[in-house]
Design a protein around this motif. Structure first.
Motif, PDB file in Angstrom:
ATOM      1  N   GLU A  40     -10.963  -9.563  41.754  1.00 51.37           N
ATOM      2  CA  GLU A  40      -9.951 -10.373  41.053  1.00 51.37           C
ATOM      3  C   GLU A  40      -9.671 -11.664  41.826  1.00 51.37           C
ATOM      4  O   GLU A  40      -9.579 -12.749  41.236  1.00 51.37           O
ATOM      5  CB  GLU A  40      -8.664  -9.544  40.900  1.00 51.37           C
ATOM      6  CG  GLU A  40      -7.604 -10.233  40.069  1.00 51.37           C
ATOM      7  CD  GLU A  40      -6.360  -9.356  39.833  1.00 51.37           C
ATOM      8  OE1 GLU A  40      -6.465  -8.108  39.914  1.00 51.37           O
ATOM      9  OE2 GLU A  40      -5.293  -9.934  39.560  1.00 51.37           O
ATOM     10  N   ILE A  41      -9.556 -11.564  43.131  1.00 52.80           N
ATOM     11  CA  ILE A  41      -9.219 -12.744  43.945  1.00 52.80           C
ATOM     12  C   ILE A  41     -10.397 -13.714  43.997  1.00 52.80           C
ATOM     13  O   ILE A  41     -10.224 -14.929  43.808  1.00 52.80           O
ATOM     14  CB  ILE A  41      -8.782 -12.305  45.360  1.00 52.80           C
ATOM     15  CG1 ILE A  41      -7.422 -11.602  45.281  1.00 52.80           C
ATOM     16  CG2 ILE A  41      -8.714 -13.497  46.313  1.00 52.80           C
ATOM     17  CD1 ILE A  41      -6.975 -10.920  46.552  1.00 52.80           C
ATOM     18  N   VAL A  51      -1.541 -16.244  52.324  1.00 50.15           N
ATOM     19  CA  VAL A  51      -1.149 -16.673  50.976  1.00 50.15           C
ATOM     20  C   VAL A  51      -0.908 -15.448  50.109  1.00 50.15           C
ATOM     21  O   VAL A  51      -1.584 -14.433  50.245  1.00 50.15           O
ATOM     22  CB  VAL A  51      -2.200 -17.609  50.317  1.00 50.15           C
ATOM     23  CG1 VAL A  51      -2.407 -18.860  51.152  1.00 50.15           C
ATOM     24  CG2 VAL A  51      -3.512 -16.896  50.054  1.00 50.15           C
ATOM     25  N   ASP A  52       0.088 -15.559  49.235  1.00 51.10           N
ATOM     26  CA  ASP A  52       0.416 -14.433  48.346  1.00 51.10           C
ATOM     27  C   ASP A  52       1.162 -14.975  47.133  1.00 51.10           C
ATOM     28  O   ASP A  52       1.987 -15.874  47.249  1.00 51.10           O
ATOM     29  CB  ASP A  52       1.295 -13.409  49.081  1.00 51.10           C
ATOM     30  CG  ASP A  52       1.321 -12.069  48.372  1.00 51.10           C
ATOM     31  OD1 ASP A  52       0.734 -11.107  48.902  1.00 51.10           O
ATOM     32  OD2 ASP A  52       1.907 -11.986  47.265  1.00 51.10           O
ATOM     33  N   THR A  53       0.864 -14.378  45.980  1.00 53.88           N
ATOM     34  CA  THR A  53       1.487 -14.845  44.733  1.00 53.88           C
ATOM     35  C   THR A  53       2.901 -14.299  44.533  1.00 53.88           C
ATOM     36  O   THR A  53       3.607 -14.763  43.644  1.00 53.88           O
ATOM     37  CB  THR A  53       0.641 -14.384  43.522  1.00 53.88           C
ATOM     38  OG1 THR A  53       0.368 -12.987  43.679  1.00 53.88           O
ATOM     39  CG2 THR A  53      -0.653 -15.154  43.413  1.00 53.88           C
ATOM     40  N   ALA A  88       1.970  -7.042  40.076  1.00 47.84           N
ATOM     41  CA  ALA A  88       1.541  -8.331  40.661  1.00 47.84           C
ATOM     42  C   ALA A  88       0.077  -8.652  40.382  1.00 47.84           C
ATOM     43  O   ALA A  88      -0.328  -9.804  40.464  1.00 47.84           O
ATOM     44  CB  ALA A  88       1.803  -8.337  42.170  1.00 47.84           C
ATOM     45  N   LYS A 128     -10.680 -15.562  40.832  1.00 52.51           N
ATOM     46  CA  LYS A 128      -9.579 -16.517  40.684  1.00 52.51           C
ATOM     47  C   LYS A 128      -9.783 -17.755  41.561  1.00 52.51           C
ATOM     48  O   LYS A 128      -9.418 -18.865  41.194  1.00 52.51           O
ATOM     49  CB  LYS A 128      -8.286 -15.802  41.090  1.00 52.51           C
ATOM     50  CG  LYS A 128      -7.026 -16.520  40.746  1.00 52.51           C
ATOM     51  CD  LYS A 128      -5.820 -15.793  41.334  1.00 52.51           C
ATOM     52  CE  LYS A 128      -5.437 -14.544  40.570  1.00 52.51           C
ATOM     53  NZ  LYS A 128      -4.274 -13.859  41.198  1.00 52.51           N
ATOM     54  N   PHE A 141      -8.342  -5.994  45.956  1.00 51.63           N
ATOM     55  CA  PHE A 141      -8.437  -6.857  44.775  1.00 51.63           C
ATOM     56  C   PHE A 141      -9.529  -7.906  44.954  1.00 51.63           C
ATOM     57  O   PHE A 141      -9.428  -9.023  44.445  1.00 51.63           O
ATOM     58  CB  PHE A 141      -7.092  -7.545  44.499  1.00 51.63           C
ATOM     59  CG  PHE A 141      -6.006  -6.588  44.117  1.00 51.63           C
ATOM     60  CD1 PHE A 141      -6.128  -5.806  42.988  1.00 51.63           C
ATOM     61  CD2 PHE A 141      -4.868  -6.466  44.886  1.00 51.63           C
ATOM     62  CE1 PHE A 141      -5.126  -4.909  42.633  1.00 51.63           C
ATOM     63  CE2 PHE A 141      -3.862  -5.576  44.538  1.00 51.63           C
ATOM     64  CZ  PHE A 141      -3.995  -4.799  43.407  1.00 51.63           C
ATOM     65  N   TYR A 167       0.840  -4.748  52.802  1.00 48.16           N
ATOM     66  CA  TYR A 167       1.294  -3.829  53.845  1.00 48.16           C
ATOM     67  C   TYR A 167       0.086  -3.438  54.700  1.00 48.16           C
ATOM     68  O   TYR A 167       0.197  -3.256  55.912  1.00 48.16           O
ATOM     69  CB  TYR A 167       1.940  -2.595  53.212  1.00 48.16           C
ATOM     70  CG  TYR A 167       3.147  -2.919  52.339  1.00 48.16           C
ATOM     71  CD1 TYR A 167       3.811  -4.129  52.470  1.00 48.16           C
ATOM     72  CD2 TYR A 167       3.624  -2.020  51.407  1.00 48.16           C
ATOM     73  CE1 TYR A 167       4.919  -4.433  51.685  1.00 48.16           C
ATOM     74  CE2 TYR A 167       4.729  -2.308  50.617  1.00 48.16           C
ATOM     75  CZ  TYR A 167       5.371  -3.515  50.761  1.00 48.16           C
ATOM     76  OH  TYR A 167       6.462  -3.814  49.993  1.00 48.16           O
ATOM     77  N   TYR A 180      -5.563 -13.712  52.848  1.00 51.20           N
ATOM     78  CA  TYR A 180      -5.248 -13.697  51.421  1.00 51.20           C
ATOM     79  C   TYR A 180      -4.603 -12.365  51.052  1.00 51.20           C
ATOM     80  O   TYR A 180      -5.247 -11.333  51.108  1.00 51.20           O
ATOM     81  CB  TYR A 180      -6.521 -13.920  50.601  1.00 51.20           C
ATOM     82  CG  TYR A 180      -6.254 -14.506  49.231  1.00 51.20           C
ATOM     83  CD1 TYR A 180      -5.537 -13.779  48.274  1.00 51.20           C
ATOM     84  CD2 TYR A 180      -6.689 -15.782  48.885  1.00 51.20           C
ATOM     85  CE1 TYR A 180      -5.260 -14.314  47.036  1.00 51.20           C
ATOM     86  CE2 TYR A 180      -6.428 -16.326  47.637  1.00 51.20           C
ATOM     87  CZ  TYR A 180      -5.711 -15.582  46.720  1.00 51.20           C
ATOM     88  OH  TYR A 180      -5.431 -16.108  45.481  1.00 51.20           O
TER      89      TYR A 180
HETATM   90  P1  TYD Z   1      -1.256  -4.299  47.399  1.00 50.35           P
HETATM   91  O1  TYD Z   1      -2.661  -4.171  47.060  1.00 50.35           O
HETATM   92  O2  TYD Z   1      -0.279  -3.516  46.637  1.00 50.35           O
HETATM   93  O3  TYD Z   1      -1.238  -3.966  48.911  1.00 50.35           O
HETATM   94  P2  TYD Z   1      -0.219  -3.205  49.856  1.00 50.35           P
HETATM   95  O4  TYD Z   1       0.158  -1.950  49.139  1.00 50.35           O
HETATM   96  O5  TYD Z   1      -1.034  -3.000  51.100  1.00 50.35           O
HETATM   97  O6  TYD Z   1       0.908  -4.159  50.072  1.00 50.35           O
HETATM   98  O7  TYD Z   1      -0.752  -5.805  47.391  1.00 50.35           O
HETATM   99  C1  TYD Z   1      -1.541  -6.863  47.009  1.00 50.35           C
HETATM  100  C2  TYD Z   1      -0.851  -8.141  47.413  1.00 50.35           C
HETATM  101  O8  TYD Z   1      -1.747  -9.208  47.181  1.00 50.35           O
HETATM  102  C3  TYD Z   1       0.412  -8.419  46.636  1.00 50.35           C
HETATM  103  O9  TYD Z   1       1.404  -8.939  47.516  1.00 50.35           O
HETATM  104  C4  TYD Z   1       0.006  -9.511  45.643  1.00 50.35           C
HETATM  105  C5  TYD Z   1      -1.119 -10.186  46.371  1.00 50.35           C
HETATM  106  N1  TYD Z   1      -2.118 -10.795  45.484  1.00 50.35           N
HETATM  107  C6  TYD Z   1      -2.262 -12.172  45.483  1.00 50.35           C
HETATM  108  O10 TYD Z   1      -1.565 -12.880  46.211  1.00 50.35           O
HETATM  109  N2  TYD Z   1      -3.196 -12.735  44.662  1.00 50.35           N
HETATM  110  C7  TYD Z   1      -3.972 -11.982  43.838  1.00 50.35           C
HETATM  111  O11 TYD Z   1      -4.812 -12.510  43.099  1.00 50.35           O
HETATM  112  C8  TYD Z   1      -3.812 -10.562  43.860  1.00 50.35           C
HETATM  113  C9  TYD Z   1      -4.650  -9.689  42.993  1.00 50.35           C
HETATM  114  C10 TYD Z   1      -2.861 -10.003  44.686  1.00 50.35           C
END
Ligand code: TYD
Length: 403
Positions: free
Chosen positions: A368-369, A326-328, A64, A372, A365, A306, A302
């Motif tokens: 990166e976020i 929000v999440d992609t 992701a 973006k 992240f 988990y 954002y």
């Molecule tokens: P992650 O770091 O794997 O966290 P956990 O293991 O605690 O769930 O998950 C990152 C989440 O963030 C994942 O659902 C994707 C999201 N995300 C965005 O929505 N936008 C972004 O630019 C990035 C990098 C991640």
């Protein structure tokens, strides 16, 4: 002796993104964390049945983020070029972020979440949709022979029966084989105050000391390691069979153990101090969000991580403070966060013109976020984080709105 040092209250299954905000039978369990001064292992007191967490609805996608895609591609190529393996096994192959950088001819994958196992199988990678254990290791060795490299990322920490899982690794590894695994670093957690690394899936959070001791009980030995920036600080371990001369033990291993000793990771008082810091973090976060809300600000979160499920349930932060998350990830959008039932939408939908503050649920992240979301920052929006303590992030010349 095991001592419980942290109580994060009743928590939901973090992968349980809900189709509606009203749920009668949501499962909660007590999230408490303990330190064992014999093994130096930090682990959850109550672990859930793996089938409750790792099933066909599993939402996390290793691919992701661009950061993780690059990390997996680069370690796959490093392993291929350094160890020249004839056979590579990945335990917990998720959506194939690691194996897709390797040839189908040499890869065997194990992934218990059937939705994910189906994805890599469809790409032509031999994928066993099973939980890793001794019986499965035996089956795999019978069919494919012993493995020159076994790789696992953020998987060993997910397996409550660690000793058995490591025995299975020992069984499947060739004599001069290498076991490479990477996990969030306990030292980083303690340093960052990132208590959100404790959630249902993380049965253990490893120090180098604890990992080395656990491996030793199964006849394995760490011969090298790398400190990674992924997941807010991770360690990549390289282990071999104890006594084999195939790889020289790097001085980096003892140096890391010495650093942990100096940071107090083998002593209970360190964890008791950490628990006090966690209480303070909760007070500070609730206070900051409440003050911003009282000023009429719009706040979202954002990343439907988990990790942030732990925070929101521990701090009891819900829709009175946060409009949405929000999440992609398509599979998370349109759902509601576990426990606190905050709606999850795409960044395009949730990060509208009226949003003033975004809590970084995916703080790992951060760069990166933020890169973006230049537009959000450009129009005066601000990110909030709880790492290493609760604060509004100051970016470049933009001056943050203080509460
Ligand atoms: P992650 O770091 O794997 O966290 P956990 O293991 O605690 O769930 O998950 C990152 C989440 O963030 C994942 O659902 C994707 C999201 N995300 C965005 O929505 N936008 C972004 O630019 C990035 C990098 C991640």
């Amino acid at each position: 002796m095991r001592t419980i040092f942290l109580d994060l209250g009743l928590q939901p299954i973090t992968n349980c993104f809900l189709p509606t905000p009203v749920v009668a039978d949501e499962v909660f369990y007590p999230l408490r964390v303990q330190f064992d001064d014999d093994s130096a292992l930090v682990s959850l007191v109550t672990t859930l049945r793996p089938e409750l967490m790792f099933n066909e609805t599993y939402a996390h996608r290793a691919s992701a983020s661009a950061t993780m895609r690059e990390s997996f591609r680069s370690v796959a190529h490093h392993i291929r070029d350094t160890f020249r393996p004839r056979r590579v096994l990945e335990i917990g192959s998720n959506d194939g972020a690691f194996i897709s950088a390797l040839s189908r001819d040499i890869v065997v994958a194990v992934e218990p979440c059937e939705n994910l196992a189906g994805m890599t199988a469809a790409l032509g990678y031999r994928t066993y949709p099973v939980f890793w254990n001794l019986a499965e290791a035996e089956t795999i060795v019978k069919c494919h022979g012993e493995m020159d490299v076994i790789y696992a990322a953020n998987t060993m920490s997910h397996i409550p029966g660690l000793a058995q899982a490591l025995e299975a690794v020992t069984l499947a590894l060739s004599d001069d084989g290498v076991f490479v695994f990477e996990e969030p670093s306990l030292l980083a957690v303690i340093t960052n105050g990132s208590y959100d690394q404790f959630y249902d899936e993380h049965a253990h959070v490893f120090s180098v000391t604890a990992a080395a001791r656990a491996l030793a009980t199964c006849g394995l030995e760490v011969f090298d390691l790398e400190e990674l920036s992924t997941h807010g600080g991770s360690t990549r371990f390289y282990a071999k069979r104890r006594g084999r001369q195939s790889h020289v033990v790097s001085e980096r291993v003892q140096q890391a153990i010495d650093r942990e000793l100096a940071a107090g990771l083998t002593e209970l008082p360190t964890y008791l101090r950490f628990a006090e810091r966690v209480q303070q973090s909760r007070t500070d976060l609730v206070q900051l969000l409440s003050e911003l809300k009282a000023q009429g600000k719009t706040i979202i979160s954002y990343g439907a991580t988990y990790k942030s499920a732990t925070i929101f349930n521990f701090c009891q932060i819900g829709t009175s403070l946060l409009d949405c998350i929000v999440d992609t990830t398509p599979g998370k959008q349109g759902k509601f966060s576990p426990g606190m039932h905050i709606p999850i939408v795409s960044p395009e939908e949730g990060l509208g013109q009226t949003v003033d503050f975004a809590f970084l649920g995916a703080w790992n992240f951060r760069s990166e976020i933020i890169a973006k979301e230049r537009e959000f920052v450009g129009r005066g929006g601000h990110f909030i984080t709880h790492v290493p303590d609760v604060h509004i992030i100051k970016l470049g010349a933009t001056s943050p709105r203080t509460p």
